[in-house]
Write a protein that holds these residues in place. Structure first.
Motif, PDB file in Angstrom:
ATOM      1  N   SER A  17      42.034  38.423  47.539  1.00 41.90           N
ATOM      2  CA  SER A  17      43.105  37.865  46.702  1.00 41.90           C
ATOM      3  C   SER A  17      42.521  37.118  45.508  1.00 41.90           C
ATOM      4  O   SER A  17      43.109  37.129  44.419  1.00 41.90           O
ATOM      5  CB  SER A  17      44.038  36.969  47.521  1.00 41.90           C
ATOM      6  N   ALA A  18      41.362  36.494  45.680  1.00 44.79           N
ATOM      7  CA  ALA A  18      40.698  35.837  44.546  1.00 44.79           C
ATOM      8  C   ALA A  18      40.228  36.884  43.541  1.00 44.79           C
ATOM      9  O   ALA A  18      40.411  36.718  42.325  1.00 44.79           O
ATOM     10  CB  ALA A  18      39.527  34.988  45.028  1.00 44.79           C
ATOM     11  N   LEU A  19      39.648  37.963  44.021  1.00 42.91           N
ATOM     12  CA  LEU A  19      39.194  39.033  43.133  1.00 42.91           C
ATOM     13  C   LEU A  19      40.353  39.658  42.348  1.00 42.91           C
ATOM     14  O   LEU A  19      40.192  40.056  41.201  1.00 42.91           O
ATOM     15  CB  LEU A  19      38.463  40.120  43.933  1.00 42.91           C
ATOM     16  N   ARG A  20      41.520  39.719  42.974  1.00 50.19           N
ATOM     17  CA  ARG A  20      42.714  40.288  42.323  1.00 50.19           C
ATOM     18  C   ARG A  20      43.478  39.262  41.486  1.00 50.19           C
ATOM     19  O   ARG A  20      44.499  39.583  40.893  1.00 50.19           O
ATOM     20  CB  ARG A  20      43.661  40.871  43.377  1.00 50.19           C
ATOM     21  N   GLY A  21      43.019  38.013  41.478  1.00 50.87           N
ATOM     22  CA  GLY A  21      43.716  36.970  40.735  1.00 50.87           C
ATOM     23  C   GLY A  21      44.980  36.483  41.419  1.00 50.87           C
ATOM     24  O   GLY A  21      45.862  35.929  40.770  1.00 50.87           O
ATOM     25  N   GLU A  22      45.069  36.651  42.747  1.00 55.93           N
ATOM     26  CA  GLU A  22      46.284  36.296  43.490  1.00 55.93           C
ATOM     27  C   GLU A  22      46.102  35.094  44.414  1.00 55.93           C
ATOM     28  O   GLU A  22      47.039  34.707  45.108  1.00 55.93           O
ATOM     29  CB  GLU A  22      46.727  37.504  44.336  1.00 55.93           C
ATOM     30  N   ASN A  23      44.927  34.506  44.439  1.00 58.99           N
ATOM     31  CA  ASN A  23      44.671  33.365  45.312  1.00 58.99           C
ATOM     32  C   ASN A  23      44.973  32.092  44.524  1.00 58.99           C
ATOM     33  O   ASN A  23      44.248  31.747  43.595  1.00 58.99           O
ATOM     34  CB  ASN A  23      43.219  33.385  45.788  1.00 58.99           C
ATOM     35  N   PRO A  24      46.051  31.378  44.883  1.00 57.45           N
ATOM     36  CA  PRO A  24      46.467  30.214  44.095  1.00 57.45           C
ATOM     37  C   PRO A  24      45.550  28.998  44.232  1.00 57.45           C
ATOM     38  O   PRO A  24      45.721  28.020  43.510  1.00 57.45           O
ATOM     39  CB  PRO A  24      47.860  29.901  44.653  1.00 57.45           C
TER      40      PRO A  24
END
Length: 159
Positions: A17-24
């Motif tokens: 999710s961090a790699l996809r820009g989805e980890n808040p």
């Protein structure tokens, strides 16, 4: 037949999710991984450095150059947490850095700020001696009340 879009909780794939820009919780991308603020903040400023490859389980899985980049990033995150927490709370004592790997199967480092106001029977000991309920207590969940500290840590990381 109807198809339903199922949103997968980013917590189930923190690195992906961090790699996809989805980890808040991501504060910054560093040379060795992602600096993230912890889901729980019973010790305000708690952060984690996630390796940027979920297949990496141990520090020794990385080639030497990447291993040194990871450790340098851990140092940077530790210093940013130290500076931000010292600025925010005069009872700040120090930062503890830990790479454990006993529960989650991917390389990550915990950055724990420590404070004078902690219970005397725990303040000089590992944070893992706190009751497990601390991890589930809604009162210590990451929220808007941590925005200022989060911004300060990010500023020290990226400035």
């Amino acid at each position: 037949m109807r198809h339903h879009l199922v949103m997968i909780d980013w917590r189930l794939d923190r690195i992906g999710s961090a790699l996809r820009g989805e980890n808040p919780t991501v504060l910054a991308r560093l040379p060795g991984g992602f600096a993230v603020i912890g889901d729980v903040q019973w010790l305000p400023g708690y952060c984690v450095l996630l390796a940027d490859d979920p297949a990496v389980q141990r520090l020794t899985d990385l080639p030497r150059a990447k291993r040194l980049a990871y450790l340098e990033s851990m140092d940077r995150l530790g210093e940013a947490v130290e500076r931000a927490c010292a600025e925010a709370d005069p009872a700040f004592r120090r930062v503890n850095l830990e790479i454990l790997g006993n529960t989650d199967p991917y390389l990550h480092a915990h950055v724990w700020p420590r404070y004078e106001w902690e219970p005397p029977e725990i303040v000089g000991k590992p944070v893992w001696l706190y009751p497990a309920s601390k991890w589930r207590d809604p009162a210590s969940a990451l929220s808007e009340q941590h925005d200022q500290l989060r911004a300060a840590i990010t500023r020290y990381l990226t400035g």
